[in-house]
Design an enzyme around this catalytic site. Sequence first.
Site, PDB file in Angstrom:
ATOM      1  N   SER A   1     -10.251   0.010   6.705  1.00 34.01           N
ATOM      2  CA  SER A   1      -9.598   0.055   5.390  1.00 34.01           C
ATOM      3  C   SER A   1      -8.967  -1.232   4.910  1.00 34.01           C
ATOM      4  O   SER A   1      -8.593  -1.331   3.750  1.00 34.01           O
ATOM      5  CB  SER A   1      -8.532   1.140   5.369  1.00 34.01           C
TER       6      SER A   1
ATOM      7  N   LYS B   1       0.866  -1.191   0.000  1.00 35.97           N
ATOM      8  CA  LYS B   1       0.000   0.000   0.000  1.00 35.97           C
ATOM      9  C   LYS B   1       0.894   1.230   0.000  1.00 35.97           C
ATOM     10  O   LYS B   1       1.895   1.268   0.733  1.00 35.97           O
ATOM     11  CB  LYS B   1      -0.912  -0.041   1.233  1.00 35.97           C
TER      12      LYS B   1
ATOM     13  N   SER C   1      -9.836   2.249   2.526  1.00 37.57           N
ATOM     14  CA  SER C   1      -8.942   2.976   1.646  1.00 37.57           C
ATOM     15  C   SER C   1      -7.941   2.088   0.897  1.00 37.57           C
ATOM     16  O   SER C   1      -7.370   2.526  -0.091  1.00 37.57           O
ATOM     17  CB  SER C   1      -8.172   4.024   2.449  1.00 37.57           C
TER      18      SER C   1
HETATM   19  N1  GLN Z   1     -13.366   4.516   5.848  1.00 35.03           N
HETATM   20  C1  GLN Z   1     -12.814   5.003   7.067  1.00 35.03           C
HETATM   21  C2  GLN Z   1     -12.508   6.466   6.959  1.00 35.03           C
HETATM   22  O1  GLN Z   1     -12.761   7.025   5.964  1.00 35.03           O
HETATM   23  C3  GLN Z   1     -11.596   4.225   7.459  1.00 35.03           C
HETATM   24  C4  GLN Z   1     -10.380   4.566   6.682  1.00 35.03           C
HETATM   25  C5  GLN Z   1      -9.185   3.757   7.099  1.00 35.03           C
HETATM   26  O2  GLN Z   1      -9.323   2.738   7.796  1.00 35.03           O
HETATM   27  N2  GLN Z   1      -8.024   4.222   6.716  1.00 35.03           N
HETATM   28  O3  GLN Z   1     -12.013   7.055   7.840  1.00 35.03           O
END
Ligand code: GLN
Length: 477
Positions: free
Chosen positions: A166, A67, A142
Amino acid sequence: MKTASIEVSAMSLVKEALVKAHQYQDEYNIFTFINDTAAIEKAAKIDERIKNGEDVGRLAGVPYALKDNFLSPEGGSTASAHVLEEFTSPITATTVKKLEDEGAIMIGRTNLDAFAHGSSTENSYYGATKNSKDTTRVAGGSSGGSAVAVALGIVEFATGTDTGGSIRQPASFNGIYGLKPTYGTISRYGVVAMASSLDCIGFFAQDPADIDLLMQITAGQDAKDMTSLPDYYGKEEKFDDPIKRIGIIKDFDNEVVHPEIRAALAREVEKLRASGHEIIELDMPALKYALAAYYIIQPAEVASNLARHDGVRYAFRSQDSQTLDALYQNTRNEGFMPENKRRIMIGNFVLSSGFYDAYYLKAAKARTLIIQEYEKAFEKCDVILTPVSPNPAFKLGEKVDDPVAMYLEDLMSVSLNLAGVPGLTIPVGETANGLSLGLQLVGPRRSDQELLQFAKQMRSNTKPSEDEHADVMGGDD
Ligand code: GLN
């Protein structure tokens, strides 16, 4: 995991992964960088060492996807944000170092929502990643790029970060396994911080046994991350007996959960009951505060962490600014995505004097209630089985202009980060229109390995049969 040996060269493994990466890139937009040159060089070195009879490690020549919020000097480390576009890291994340010390070879950096802010990968400066099952739909986020790289079989594993879902949500949207470990299990050193009290490092794979191996390699205390836990992974048995009592949460309002996810949960619960497990219904009323608490605590920490991007210390600097204030403003205005700015503003608002007590402090108290609620729940059951998200993969563009609708997709994932407990996405079949369905197994802190073992057992005992969704309601479109 297929490792290199005398019979199978690292070069052949890496070349195959690189060919697939290029082949899928145009259609799915998975990578921000494909590591052609360095990956080939590393494969050649590993093959040389194998020929010389050296021990090349437990991940000898295994290609993987990273990532793009993990720092290392190989490729830029952009976090899919314009402000880091020109940034080459002088340091290497602990996780990357540990993987590569065992012979793993990074073949590409994967796309994410910029700074990991999002649930669809649509907030990336480099455009959205497409879902592996349906390119009109989101990959989830994400860590969308990592999930799709594994789901399409480009690599056998990929790294992810999970601050509020994410890893688990894109794993679920693409039909693979994804583990968010107990907070502190894997060092966060060298990973672009989102919200430091919630951020966890974890993995995607097609097989829970592969994630177990990756955890054995990467978990452990790190002097460079003061929040990393003393080594426990693989050394501790959380439960005296095999997992028996499965909790299901009554409080999630069923109406918000897609009918095919509800049906998948009911199906899995029945299979577990049939194989002798006890099903415990749990009252967890504090979970209804989780989303609100998360969207206060998380932006507060985001605002602090992103303050370092000022155009002075890091890569991108807006040109032609006449004053220092203008330099800050222009750099941030041009360098951040709209969602990054929204979170910085919300974060500063909830931390500002006058609002701190009403928002931040209250959210911190709600967090304590949620921690206690999980502790109470795990007195009654060994693991909890729940949906990862209210819906399967939604359409590209469907929610991106409606932040609240997007945030609601995180309803079932964020409470685990607030409590620091581990969660593992397990694939449980498909919707009638071919979208992946996933559920999450949640356990008490430090039960990570047992979750993986239980997932393995569920997979062998209870493989979903072909015609299983014939009786389930149709798709959503
Ligand atoms: N979808 C969640 C957010 O927008 C989690 C994002 C993440 O885990 N990086 O904050």
